[in-house]
Design a protein around this motif. Structure first.
Motif, PDB file in Angstrom:
ATOM      1  N   ASN A 189      18.069  36.408  25.372  1.00 25.17           N
ATOM      2  CA  ASN A 189      17.798  36.155  26.641  1.00 25.17           C
ATOM      3  C   ASN A 189      17.837  34.333  25.417  1.00 25.17           C
ATOM      4  N   SER A 190      17.917  33.517  25.895  1.00 21.05           N
ATOM      5  CA  SER A 190      17.401  32.018  25.806  1.00 21.05           C
ATOM      6  C   SER A 190      16.543  31.618  25.530  1.00 21.05           C
ATOM      7  N   ASN A 191      15.447  32.799  25.918  1.00 19.97           N
ATOM      8  CA  ASN A 191      13.769  32.345  25.253  1.00 19.97           C
ATOM      9  C   ASN A 191      13.647  33.199  24.139  1.00 19.97           C
ATOM     10  N   PHE A 192      14.729  33.277  22.993  1.00 19.24           N
ATOM     11  CA  PHE A 192      14.441  33.965  21.782  1.00 19.24           C
ATOM     12  C   PHE A 192      14.799  32.647  20.903  1.00 19.24           C
ATOM     13  N   THR A 193      13.325  32.586  20.060  1.00 23.87           N
ATOM     14  CA  THR A 193      13.640  31.793  18.895  1.00 23.87           C
ATOM     15  C   THR A 193      13.143  32.361  17.808  1.00 23.87           C
ATOM     16  N   PHE A 194      14.797  31.859  16.615  1.00 19.23           N
ATOM     17  CA  PHE A 194      14.784  32.117  15.348  1.00 19.23           C
ATOM     18  C   PHE A 194      13.668  31.603  14.598  1.00 19.23           C
ATOM     19  N   ILE A 195      12.723  31.531  13.656  1.00 17.16           N
ATOM     20  CA  ILE A 195      12.452  30.582  12.731  1.00 17.16           C
ATOM     21  C   ILE A 195      12.363  31.362  11.065  1.00 17.16           C
ATOM     22  N   SER A 196      12.339  30.690  10.217  1.00 16.13           N
ATOM     23  CA  SER A 196      12.785  30.534   8.653  1.00 16.13           C
ATOM     24  C   SER A 196      11.084  31.709   8.388  1.00 16.13           C
ATOM     25  N   LEU A 197      11.869  32.350   8.017  1.00 16.77           N
ATOM     26  CA  LEU A 197      10.399  32.799   6.811  1.00 16.77           C
ATOM     27  C   LEU A 197       9.959  31.781   6.503  1.00 16.77           C
ATOM     28  N   LYS A 198      10.903  31.140   5.223  1.00 16.09           N
ATOM     29  CA  LYS A 198      10.468  29.806   4.831  1.00 16.09           C
ATOM     30  C   LYS A 198       9.758  28.907   5.275  1.00 16.09           C
ATOM     31  N   SER A 199       9.437  28.986   6.439  1.00 11.65           N
ATOM     32  CA  SER A 199       8.442  27.874   7.117  1.00 11.65           C
ATOM     33  C   SER A 199       7.116  28.249   7.419  1.00 11.65           C
ATOM     34  N   SER A 200       6.025  28.159   7.444  1.00 13.60           N
ATOM     35  CA  SER A 200       4.443  28.230   7.445  1.00 13.60           C
ATOM     36  C   SER A 200       4.462  28.712   8.344  1.00 13.60           C
ATOM     37  N   PRO A 201       3.009  29.775   8.222  1.00 12.37           N
ATOM     38  CA  PRO A 201       2.754  30.062   9.426  1.00 12.37           C
ATOM     39  C   PRO A 201       1.979  29.437  10.003  1.00 12.37           C
ATOM     40  N   LYS A 202       1.850  27.987  10.144  1.00 12.85           N
ATOM     41  CA  LYS A 202       1.238  27.224  10.791  1.00 12.85           C
ATOM     42  C   LYS A 202       2.259  25.836  11.620  1.00 12.85           C
ATOM     43  N   ILE A 203       3.664  26.302  10.795  1.00 11.71           N
ATOM     44  CA  ILE A 203       4.752  25.643  11.809  1.00 11.71           C
ATOM     45  C   ILE A 203       5.395  26.756  12.899  1.00 11.71           C
ATOM     46  N   TRP A 204       5.440  28.176  12.158  1.00 13.21           N
ATOM     47  CA  TRP A 204       5.463  29.054  13.204  1.00 13.21           C
ATOM     48  C   TRP A 204       4.509  28.944  14.941  1.00 13.21           C
ATOM     49  N   SER A 205       3.448  28.710  14.163  1.00 14.14           N
ATOM     50  CA  SER A 205       2.460  28.201  15.106  1.00 14.14           C
ATOM     51  C   SER A 205       2.560  27.420  16.337  1.00 14.14           C
ATOM     52  N   SER A 206       3.015  26.315  15.648  1.00 13.57           N
ATOM     53  CA  SER A 206       3.407  25.489  15.915  1.00 13.57           C
ATOM     54  C   SER A 206       4.146  25.540  17.131  1.00 13.57           C
ATOM     55  N   ILE A 207       5.555  25.951  16.918  1.00 11.87           N
ATOM     56  CA  ILE A 207       6.618  26.375  17.451  1.00 11.87           C
ATOM     57  C   ILE A 207       6.287  27.559  18.366  1.00 11.87           C
ATOM     58  N   ILE A 208       5.261  28.002  18.600  1.00 11.10           N
ATOM     59  CA  ILE A 208       4.408  29.468  19.611  1.00 11.10           C
ATOM     60  C   ILE A 208       3.905  28.396  20.514  1.00 11.10           C
ATOM     61  N   ARG A 209       3.304  27.097  20.343  1.00  7.38           N
ATOM     62  CA  ARG A 209       2.717  26.495  21.028  1.00  7.38           C
ATOM     63  C   ARG A 209       3.273  25.602  22.421  1.00  7.38           C
ATOM     64  N   ASP A 210       4.540  25.210  21.733  1.00  7.46           N
ATOM     65  CA  ASP A 210       5.997  24.223  22.381  1.00  7.46           C
ATOM     66  C   ASP A 210       6.319  25.641  23.380  1.00  7.46           C
ATOM     67  N   MET A 211       6.318  26.661  23.220  1.00  5.95           N
ATOM     68  CA  MET A 211       7.754  27.965  23.406  1.00  5.95           C
ATOM     69  C   MET A 211       6.381  28.718  24.958  1.00  5.95           C
ATOM     70  N   LYS A 212       5.162  28.566  24.807  1.00  6.45           N
ATOM     71  CA  LYS A 212       4.389  29.121  25.689  1.00  6.45           C
ATOM     72  C   LYS A 212       4.992  28.721  27.370  1.00  6.45           C
ATOM     73  N   PRO A 213       5.408  27.513  27.781  1.00  5.03           N
ATOM     74  CA  PRO A 213       5.136  27.469  28.894  1.00  5.03           C
ATOM     75  C   PRO A 213       6.265  27.955  29.624  1.00  5.03           C
ATOM     76  N   SER A 214       7.410  28.476  28.809  1.00  6.72           N
ATOM     77  CA  SER A 214       8.940  28.959  29.291  1.00  6.72           C
ATOM     78  C   SER A 214       8.600  30.005  29.845  1.00  6.72           C
TER      79      SER A 214
END
Length: 246
Positions: A189-214
């Protein structure tokens, strides 16, 4: 011990070549793990397809469960997996910690049990979010729990395939999962996002906030994606039957 396991695994690859007549794998990553490179062209990929209809989103069940759990006004992150090192649930706790800095109305639900349960509870307590994390244990009605979630998070450290991800996709849920860990072909599905574990939990949380409206993908689109990409159980079973009777 890990070195011994690695050596045995390599030895078994050579044994497979000597004795097997047909070669199968559930994904490209699984093929690469189990077989020698010279056998790759002979390996047939048999997808671990699921009954998509079983996990179809149900708005009525969602309302009932969220009311029962007092989650009506919350953004709910969900994870379905054994509570153990591989599944990296501790990373999810740090994500929640960062999300709550901007939005107090966030909860995290762990469906499953395992050796890390107490460790995770203690970490949630240490982070000051223990009242925002639900440890609900093993459940058979996974489809109903998926209805309850607003997003599925899956930060595994290593993964052969991730059936839980397919079930979440069948429900239409937005998903964030470990990049270069989860097999790429699991993304349907198009609303599936891969994020590297090299990215911090803070970055993951930021991406999640941006995805919420989807939001969720409608079921008719979900069903089409599963069929087109071979993850729907009936079509996958037909393909396997054809291979076996050749």
């Amino acid at each position: 011990m890990e070195k011994i396991k690695g050596a045995l695994h390599t030895l078994h690859k050579y044994e497979l070549e000597k004795y097997a007549t047909d070669f199968f794998a559930a994904s490209i990553d699984a093929r690469d793990y189990f077989y020698l490179p010279k056998l790759y062209k002979k390996v047939k990929i048999i997808k671990n397809a699921i009954d998509v209809k079983k996990f179809k989103f149900n708005s009525i069940k969602r309302k009932e469960m969220r009311s029962k759990l007092a989650l009506e006004n919350y953004f709910v992150l969900g994870n379905v997996a054994r509570l153990q090192y591989q599944k990296n649930q501790i990373f999810s706790l740090y994500i929640l910690k960062h999300l709550k800095k901007n939005n107090k109305k966030v909860k995290l639900v762990f469906v499953g049990d395992g050796p890390d349960r107490e460790k995770l509870i203690n970490k949630a307590r240490e982070l000051g979010i223990v009242n925002d994390v639900l440890f609900v244990g093993m459940k058979k009605n996974i489809n109903e729990w998926l209805n309850c979630f607003d997003m599925f998070i899956f930060p595994s450290l290593f993964e052969g395939l991730g059936i839980a991800l397919l079930e979440a996709e069948a429900n239409g849920l937005p998903i964030v999962a470990s990049k270069d860990v989860i097999p790429a072909e699991v993304k349907l599905n198009s609303n599936f996002t891969f994020i590297s574990l090299k990215s911090s939990p803070k970055i993951w949380s930021s991406i999640i906030r941006d995805m919420k409206p989807s939001g969720r993908i409608p079921y008719n689109k979900v069903e089409l994606n599963f069929k087109e990409k071979g993850w729907e159980i009936a079509s996958a079973a037909n393909k396997l039957e054809e291979l076996l009777i050749q």
